[in-house]
Enzyme design. Structure first.
Site, PDB file in Angstrom:
ATOM      1  N   LEU A  63     -59.407   0.788 -51.218  1.00  0.00           N
ATOM      2  CA  LEU A  63     -58.978   2.486 -51.327  1.00  0.00           C
ATOM      3  C   LEU A  63     -60.322   2.771 -52.095  1.00  0.00           C
ATOM      4  CD1 LEU A  63     -55.187   2.431 -51.844  1.00  0.00           C
ATOM      5  CD2 LEU A  63     -56.591   2.273 -49.776  1.00  0.00           C
TER       6      LEU A  63
ATOM      7  N   ARG B 256     -63.342  12.752 -63.282  1.00  0.00           N
ATOM      8  CA  ARG B 256     -63.447  12.276 -64.937  1.00  0.00           C
ATOM      9  C   ARG B 256     -64.872  11.543 -65.112  1.00  0.00           C
ATOM     10  NH1 ARG B 256     -57.848   9.498 -66.269  1.00  0.00           N
ATOM     11  NH2 ARG B 256     -57.663   9.248 -64.058  1.00  0.00           N
TER      12      ARG B 256
ATOM     13  N   LYS C 112     -67.501   7.889 -57.214  1.00  0.00           N
ATOM     14  CA  LYS C 112     -67.218   6.970 -58.391  1.00  0.00           C
ATOM     15  C   LYS C 112     -67.447   5.590 -57.924  1.00  0.00           C
ATOM     16  CE  LYS C 112     -62.845   6.207 -59.212  1.00  0.00           C
ATOM     17  NZ  LYS C 112     -61.419   6.192 -59.900  1.00  0.00           N
TER      18      LYS C 112
ATOM     19  N   LYS D 186    -101.536  -6.415 -60.983  1.00  0.00           N
ATOM     20  CA  LYS D 186    -100.710  -6.077 -59.934  1.00  0.00           C
ATOM     21  C   LYS D 186    -101.354  -6.518 -58.607  1.00  0.00           C
ATOM     22  CE  LYS D 186    -102.079  -2.759 -57.732  1.00  0.00           C
ATOM     23  NZ  LYS D 186    -102.839  -2.299 -56.375  1.00  0.00           N
TER      24      LYS D 186
ATOM     25  N   TYR E  63    -107.161  -5.152 -67.136  1.00  0.00           N
ATOM     26  CA  TYR E  63    -106.406  -4.723 -65.967  1.00  0.00           C
ATOM     27  C   TYR E  63    -107.007  -5.460 -64.765  1.00  0.00           C
ATOM     28  CZ  TYR E  63    -104.998  -2.318 -61.975  1.00  0.00           C
ATOM     29  OH  TYR E  63    -104.354  -1.956 -60.798  1.00  0.00           O
TER      30      TYR E  63
END
Length: 471
Positions: free
Chosen positions: A9, A16, A23, A352, A367
């Site tokens: 369900l 709330r 929810k 990266k 880097y």
């Protein structure tokens, strides 16, 4: 054997929660609440899962649209008129005798074992429901029973003062017979404080007709904890994490301060690894054996080989770190970063989409983006692979044993050969052959006496008569 079908369900708005998000899509321990419930149902042997949706139905369906959810059937409850009305909506999808495991989409702590026991207990009578006895029953429905058999269920809003003294509560988990339960649902009326069709009224009616609804006391009352607000969301989130941490510790992982450690249940950690306070491991991260993760380390979808050290406050996202590597402190490894065995990345280094070969080094303040670094190469402080020209990204290749001097700018696409070096402060725009030294900076020139002359000029400007500057 009677088919076992889960009915979840998940139609409520969750007022709330004070949120635009349905929810059941709020996340606990890295997953939507509904996801935990679905997995429990699958592991309990439910071949089909009927999910009753209403508020935010499209968003809920979209969140569970992958192939792994092919066993889901979505049932719309267009008007939310209570739990009894919600269960009645699945009748067209149940064509033969079955045991319906009915549960709510906001109870992520329920376990497969509990659902399996509930279904087996139902087979001994007409049906079964789970009950618990929390210290503070609060607004939960009270269960009136005799010799382990249900007599009636009273919702807290409708309970008398005497009934509210009963601590045994309805845990909201049921195993019910189909199609028999649908007959009782069809006779429900909204004669209650909420004006809704209660599933519990149908069970009370079945009990009054002499049907044996057996009670399954929950060994852990927390399994019945539903989420109605953000406070309860935080509670189930922490409990899901604690369950996983307890499992890890019992399997040979040291977690120094569990209350300050976050390891999502999808994460695996090898034996003899040590997690210091403040570590966060999320997503599909996999940690090898004998690793040490220090304070403040954050990993997402990252794989660590054995004997890896990650020093404080390093962030690794989508990276692969092979055995024997050391990362940090304060390092950042972004997606598609790969450190081969024995590589070292130090403080304030960002990587990266790059590979660092075995035993290579990037000690600090560098880097490396879209780069391949060969075995044993050394990357000095302040080195930058200039991989983006404003239109496209290009690769930098650094050969095995190369030495990249401090503050070198490597303007991609560019290759530095094996054993080659770059002088500190160089801007390298052309390939460097194997074993060569690239020097691109301007030759130094010293101006003797410069400091003294500069001092005299400064002092003269301060003592000059301002009137001489007037026109």
């Amino acid at each position: 054997m009677t088919e076992r079908i889960a009915v979840v369900l998940a139609a409520g708005k969750g007022t709330r929660m004070v949120s635009d998000l349905p929810k059941v899509l709020h996340r606990a321990a890295g997953r939507p609440l509904l996801g935990w419930v679905l997995d429990a149902a699958r592991q309990a042997g439910c071949g089909r899962i009927l999910v009753v949706v209403g508020h935010g139905a499209e968003a809920v369906q979209a969140a569970f649209s992958g192939e792994e959810n092919a066993d889901l059937t979505w049932v719309l409850q267009a008007e939310q008129r209570g739990t009894g009305h919600a269960l009645a909506q699945v009748e067209p999808h149940v064509q033969s005798a079955a045991t319906l495991l009915v549960l709510s989409g906001d109870v992520p702590l329920v376990t497969p074992g509990t659902l399996d026991r509930l279904a087996k207990l139902a087979a001994e009578g007409w049906g079964a429901l789970a009950v618990a006895e929390p210290a503070e029953p609060g607004a939960l429905g009270r269960v009136i029973a005799e010799d382990g058999i249900l007599r009636r269920i009273v919702e807290a809003r409708d309970a008398t003062p005497e009934e509210k003294q009963i601590r045994r509560i309805n845990a909201g988990l049921y195993a019910l017979p189909a199609p028999a339960i649908f007959g009782y649902l069809s006779r429900l009326s909204p004669q209650n404080a909420q004006g809704e069709l209660y599933l519990t009224d149908a069970l009370t009616a079945a009990a009054a007709d002499g049907h044996a609804l057996r009670l399954l006391p929950l060994a852990d009352p927390e399994e019945a904890l539903g989420v109605n607000n953000r406070v309860e969301l935080s509670q189930v989130h922490r409990r899901l994490l604690d369950r996983h941490l307890e499992s890890l510790m019992l399997s040979g992982v040291t977690v120094l301060e569990p209350a300050r450690t976050v390891v999502e249940p999808g994460v695996t950690v090898g034996v003899d690894s040590v997690l210091h306070p403040g570590v966060t491991l999320v997503g599909a991260s996999r940690i090898g054996r004998g690793c040490t993760l220090h304070t403040g380390v954050w990993l997402s979808d990252t794989v660590l080989g054995d004997e890896v050290q990650v020093l404080p406050y390093s962030v690794l996202d989508g990276a692969v770190i092979d055995e024997g590597c050391r990362v940090g402190p304060f390092a950042r490894l972004r997606p598609a970063s790969h450190l081969h065995p024995g590589a070292r990345v130090g403080n304030f280094v960002e990587i990266k989409n790059s590979e660092l070969g075995p035993d290579s080094r990037a000690g600090h303040l560098a880097y490396l983006g879209d780069a391949v670094v060969g075995a044993g190469a050394n990357i000095g402080a302040g080195v930058v692979t200039c991989n983006y020209d404003g239109v496209r990204k290009s690769r930098t290749e650094i050969g095995a044993g190369a030495f990249i001097g401090s503050d070198t700018m490597l303007v991609a696409p560019v290759k530095v050969g094996a054993g080659a070096s770059t002088a500190a402060g160089s801007v390298v725009t052309r390939n460097v052959p194997d074993g060569a030294l690239a020097v691109t900076r301007v030759r130094q020139k010293n101006l003797e006496g410069w400091a003294g002359g500069l001092h005299r000029r400064r002092m003269g400007s301060k003592t000059e008569d301002p009137s001489k500057k007037e026109g």
